[in-house]
Design a protein around this motif. Structure first.
Motif, mmCIF file in Angstrom:
data_model
loop_
_atom_site.group_PDB
_atom_site.id
_atom_site.type_symbol
_atom_site.label_atom_id
_atom_site.label_comp_id
_atom_site.label_asym_id
_atom_site.label_seq_id
_atom_site.Cartn_x
_atom_site.Cartn_y
_atom_site.Cartn_z
ATOM 1 N N VAL A 187 -107.920 112.142 7.850
ATOM 2 C CA VAL A 187 -108.344 110.736 7.908
ATOM 3 C C VAL A 187 -108.710 110.266 6.508
ATOM 4 O O VAL A 187 -108.084 109.374 5.957
ATOM 5 N N VAL A 188 -109.718 110.899 5.926
ATOM 6 C CA VAL A 188 -110.072 110.623 4.536
ATOM 7 C C VAL A 188 -109.766 111.836 3.661
ATOM 8 O O VAL A 188 -109.244 111.700 2.563
ATOM 9 N N GLU A 189 -110.083 113.019 4.191
ATOM 10 C CA GLU A 189 -109.850 114.262 3.459
ATOM 11 C C GLU A 189 -108.672 115.023 4.073
ATOM 12 O O GLU A 189 -108.483 115.004 5.294
ATOM 13 N N PRO A 190 -107.870 115.716 3.236
ATOM 14 C CA PRO A 190 -106.763 116.519 3.772
ATOM 15 C C PRO A 190 -107.287 117.622 4.684
ATOM 16 O O PRO A 190 -108.390 118.128 4.515
ATOM 17 N N SER A 191 -106.482 117.968 5.672
ATOM 18 C CA SER A 191 -106.886 118.950 6.663
ATOM 19 C C SER A 191 -106.507 120.361 6.237
ATOM 20 O O SER A 191 -105.367 120.626 5.850
ATOM 21 N N ALA A 192 -107.485 121.260 6.360
ATOM 22 C CA ALA A 192 -107.203 122.668 6.109
ATOM 23 C C ALA A 192 -106.518 123.298 7.303
ATOM 24 O O ALA A 192 -105.973 124.415 7.206
ATOM 25 N N GLY A 202 -98.065 115.220 3.473
ATOM 26 C CA GLY A 202 -98.128 113.783 3.197
ATOM 27 C C GLY A 202 -99.537 113.297 2.930
ATOM 28 O O GLY A 202 -100.486 114.074 2.817
ATOM 29 N N PRO A 203 -99.711 111.975 2.839
ATOM 30 C CA PRO A 203 -101.022 111.404 2.520
ATOM 31 C C PRO A 203 -101.952 111.408 3.725
ATOM 32 O O PRO A 203 -101.508 111.489 4.882
ATOM 33 N N THR A 204 -103.249 111.322 3.471
ATOM 34 C CA THR A 204 -104.206 111.055 4.536
ATOM 35 C C THR A 204 -104.095 109.582 4.922
ATOM 36 O O THR A 204 -103.435 108.785 4.232
ATOM 37 N N VAL A 205 -104.770 109.216 6.005
ATOM 38 C CA VAL A 205 -104.725 107.817 6.432
ATOM 39 C C VAL A 205 -105.284 106.907 5.344
ATOM 40 O O VAL A 205 -104.662 105.900 4.975
ATOM 41 N N LEU A 206 -106.461 107.247 4.800
ATOM 42 C CA LEU A 206 -107.057 106.389 3.784
ATOM 43 C C LEU A 206 -106.218 106.341 2.517
ATOM 44 O O LEU A 206 -106.046 105.277 1.917
ATOM 45 N N GLU A 207 -105.674 107.492 2.128
ATOM 46 C CA GLU A 207 -104.825 107.505 0.924
ATOM 47 C C GLU A 207 -103.623 106.584 1.102
ATOM 48 O O GLU A 207 -103.262 105.840 0.176
ATOM 49 N N HIS A 208 -103.019 106.590 2.278
ATOM 50 C CA HIS A 208 -101.880 105.711 2.520
ATOM 51 C C HIS A 208 -102.323 104.246 2.526
ATOM 52 O O HIS A 208 -101.639 103.386 1.945
ATOM 53 N N LEU A 209 -103.465 103.959 3.150
ATOM 54 C CA LEU A 209 -103.963 102.586 3.166
ATOM 55 C C LEU A 209 -104.265 102.084 1.757
ATOM 56 O O LEU A 209 -104.070 100.902 1.453
ATOM 57 N N GLU A 210 -104.713 102.976 0.901
ATOM 58 C CA GLU A 210 -105.064 102.573 -0.465
ATOM 59 C C GLU A 210 -103.849 102.386 -1.360
ATOM 60 O O GLU A 210 -103.931 101.665 -2.362
ATOM 61 N N THR A 211 -102.730 103.007 -1.018
ATOM 62 C CA THR A 211 -101.585 103.005 -1.932
ATOM 63 C C THR A 211 -100.361 102.268 -1.413
ATOM 64 O O THR A 211 -99.417 102.034 -2.177
ATOM 65 N N VAL A 212 -100.325 101.891 -0.131
ATOM 66 C CA VAL A 212 -99.156 101.213 0.400
ATOM 67 C C VAL A 212 -98.971 99.882 -0.335
ATOM 68 O O VAL A 212 -99.936 99.153 -0.574
ATOM 69 N N PRO A 213 -97.753 99.584 -0.779
ATOM 70 C CA PRO A 213 -97.545 98.326 -1.522
ATOM 71 C C PRO A 213 -97.756 97.108 -0.640
ATOM 72 O O PRO A 213 -97.258 97.051 0.484
ATOM 73 N N VAL A 214 -98.516 96.156 -1.138
ATOM 74 C CA VAL A 214 -98.820 94.944 -0.391
ATOM 75 C C VAL A 214 -98.498 93.749 -1.268
ATOM 76 O O VAL A 214 -98.900 93.689 -2.430
ATOM 77 N N SER A 215 -97.761 92.806 -0.711
ATOM 78 C CA SER A 215 -97.417 91.591 -1.450
ATOM 79 C C SER A 215 -98.142 90.405 -0.858
ATOM 80 O O SER A 215 -98.004 90.101 0.327
ATOM 81 N N HIS A 216 -98.965 89.743 -1.681
ATOM 82 C CA HIS A 216 -99.644 88.523 -1.252
ATOM 83 C C HIS A 216 -99.079 87.303 -1.983
ATOM 84 O O HIS A 216 -99.717 86.269 -2.063
ATOM 85 N N ASP A 217 -97.869 87.454 -2.504
ATOM 86 C CA ASP A 217 -97.311 86.383 -3.318
ATOM 87 C C ASP A 217 -96.714 85.301 -2.433
ATOM 88 O O ASP A 217 -95.515 85.066 -2.416
ATOM 89 N N LEU A 218 -97.593 84.634 -1.656
ATOM 90 C CA LEU A 218 -97.137 83.547 -0.798
ATOM 91 C C LEU A 218 -97.052 82.224 -1.550
ATOM 92 O O LEU A 218 -96.616 81.226 -0.996
ATOM 93 N N ALA A 219 -97.500 82.231 -2.799
ATOM 94 C CA ALA A 219 -97.494 80.992 -3.569
ATOM 95 C C ALA A 219 -96.082 80.493 -3.835
ATOM 96 O O ALA A 219 -95.875 79.317 -4.135
ATOM 97 N N HIS A 220 -95.082 81.384 -3.731
ATOM 98 C CA HIS A 220 -93.706 80.979 -3.990
ATOM 99 C C HIS A 220 -92.915 80.760 -2.698
ATOM 100 O O HIS A 220 -91.702 80.584 -2.736
#
Length: 444
Positions: free
Chosen positions: A197-202, A209-227
């Motif tokens: 979830v936050v820490e990798p599992s032993a 792969g990534p933990t849930v939080l690691e993926h949430l922190e690094t997934v690319p997000v585009s907020h460029d709705l201004a265009h």
């Protein structure tokens, strides 16, 4: 609890995400674990959870209580509403919508995921992909959520076996991709024990792969709705009629998409009248430009008729107006929606009368086949509808704008929300049946 400085917070991006899954799959526990292990829980909140957990005879804190905030929810042991939570890490800020798992509350999943950039779909490792899992995947696809995370929970109850995870991930991913979900990331977790979830599992060294939080922190997000296509639904006409500003007439609303600038040529829909922007007020101060999500008051050069429900758009990028709306809907009400039903359609800030002229198809979730002309949709059905409105509506395709390409249908008798609709979104549908006229004054 660690703190984040104002400088760190201002430098982070924002991710809106929702959780979904069947009853008792562990959504609230996952969210509670995220908040707890990322040190996003205040001391008094944690102490309150520990007290309630101890009173129930539990050895440790029940982290699900961090999201199940309503007493009625706690007494039933389920989540019955969308619980919004706000938290942050040094890398990103988050707005989380924890949605209920009961079939009758699927409408809440539609609400929670409608503005999400990512959806976490939980699956109990013991049960695998079930009908509600498929329904949540279909809704995520219809709402065009860019990223879907499959969290295979309760891996501790299947002895952390890789084969169990692999089989569930393969089945769900194939189903989601067939629906058109652009990306699925599968993560094996135990929300109760904190694995991945936050820490990798032993306990799952076979997973790299990534933990849930690691993926949430690094997934690319585009907020460029201004265009995007610039759209301003008018919510209120401001005429203060003061001696200081005797001729002031402003049109207030939240910009749904795009950017507006002073001097822009604009068109007011559905009337089609054109003018230019002579001024923009933001928080009581004049500005040269304003963009998506800002609440502004726009001043126009010409004195034209503009009222609540109208849409201000760039003249060079105006959507077509229509009285015939075709869309895919998720029916959320207990009462069925049938051909010939009189409804209200709310699009942006505009609400008009309408008639359901046809229901060309209903989606079968098991195999994604289409049931042609079902005649009606019942609670949680996903289907195609054709609607005739009393007045023209300026609608965008949902693929172009999640804000101005969506609508809801309302029961005119009691104000109940019937369906959530996405304009132009379509599974392949059969030929429509011929429209039947309505003789009670609602045939447009």
């Amino acid at each position: 609890m660690s703190t984040i400085t104002a400088e760190e917070l201002s430098a982070t991006t924002l991710l809106r995400f929702a959780t979904a899954g069947s009853v008792d799959d562990g959504k609230s526990t996952l969210v509670g674990r995220l908040l707890h292990d990322s040190k996003s829980v205040l001391t008094d909140q944690l102490e309150a959870v520990e007290r309630v957990s101890a009173s129930r005879g539990q050895e440790g804190p029940d982290l699900a209580l961090l999201t199940d905030g309503l007493r009625a929810e706690r007494e039933q042991g389920i989540t019955i509403d969308v619980a919004y939570r706000y938290f942050a890490t040094p890398r990103r800020r988050f707005i989380l919508a924890d949605t209920p798992g009961h079939v009758q509350y699927t409408r809440n999943m539609v609400t929670g995921a409608s503005t999400a950039e990512l959806t976490v779909v939980l699956v109990d490792a013991r049960n695998g992909v079930v009908e509600q899992t498929r329904r949540h995947a279909a809704i995520a696809a219809l709402l065009r959520v860019p990223h879907v995370v499959l969290a295979v929970n309760k891996m501790d109850l299947v002895d952390y076996r890789e084969s169990v995870f692999a089989a569930i991930a393969e089945e769900f991913t194939a189903y989601a991709l067939e629906l058109g979900v652009p990306e699925v990331t599968a993560i094996p977790i135990s929300a109760l024990a904190g694995d991945n979830v936050v820490e990798p599992s032993a306990n799952m060294d076979w997973y790299g792969g990534p933990t849930v939080l690691e993926h949430l922190e690094t997934v690319p997000v585009s907020h460029d709705l201004a265009h995007c296509h610039a759209r301003l639904p008018v919510q209120y006409v401001i005429r203060p009629q003061t001696t200081e500003h005797p001729d002031y007439r402003g049109y207030a609303g939240q910009i749904a998409a795009g950017t507006f600038r002073v001097g822009d040529a604009v068109t007011v829909l559905p009337s089609g009248r054109t003018t230019t922007i002579s001024g923009i007020d933001l928080l009581g101060e004049p500005v040269d430009a304003a963009w998506t999500t800002q609440s502004v008051t726009v001043l126009l050069t010409d004195d034209i008729d503009v009222s609540r429900g109208d849409l201000i758009v760039p003249s060079k990028d105006a959507p077509a107006t229509t009285q015939d709306v075709e869309a895919t809907v998720c029916h959320v009400a207990d009462q069925p929606l049938a051909v010939g039903h009189r409804v209200l359609i709310k699009h942006g800030t505009r609400t008009v009368k309408a008639i359901v002229k046809d229901i060309p198809s209903r989606l079968t979730l098991d195999d994604l086949s289409l049931h042609p002309h079902p005649g009606q949709l019942v609670a949680n059905d996903i289907g195609r509808v054709k609607i005739r409105t009393a007045e023209p509506l300026p609608v965008d395709a949902y693929a172009d704008s999640r804000r101005t390409g969506s609508f809801i249908l309302i029961d005119p008798a009691d104000g109940t929300t019937l369906t959530a609709g996405m304009v132009g979104e379509s599974f392949a549908s059969p030929e429509p049946v011929k429209d039947e006229s309505d003789e009670d004054g609602w045939d447009f």
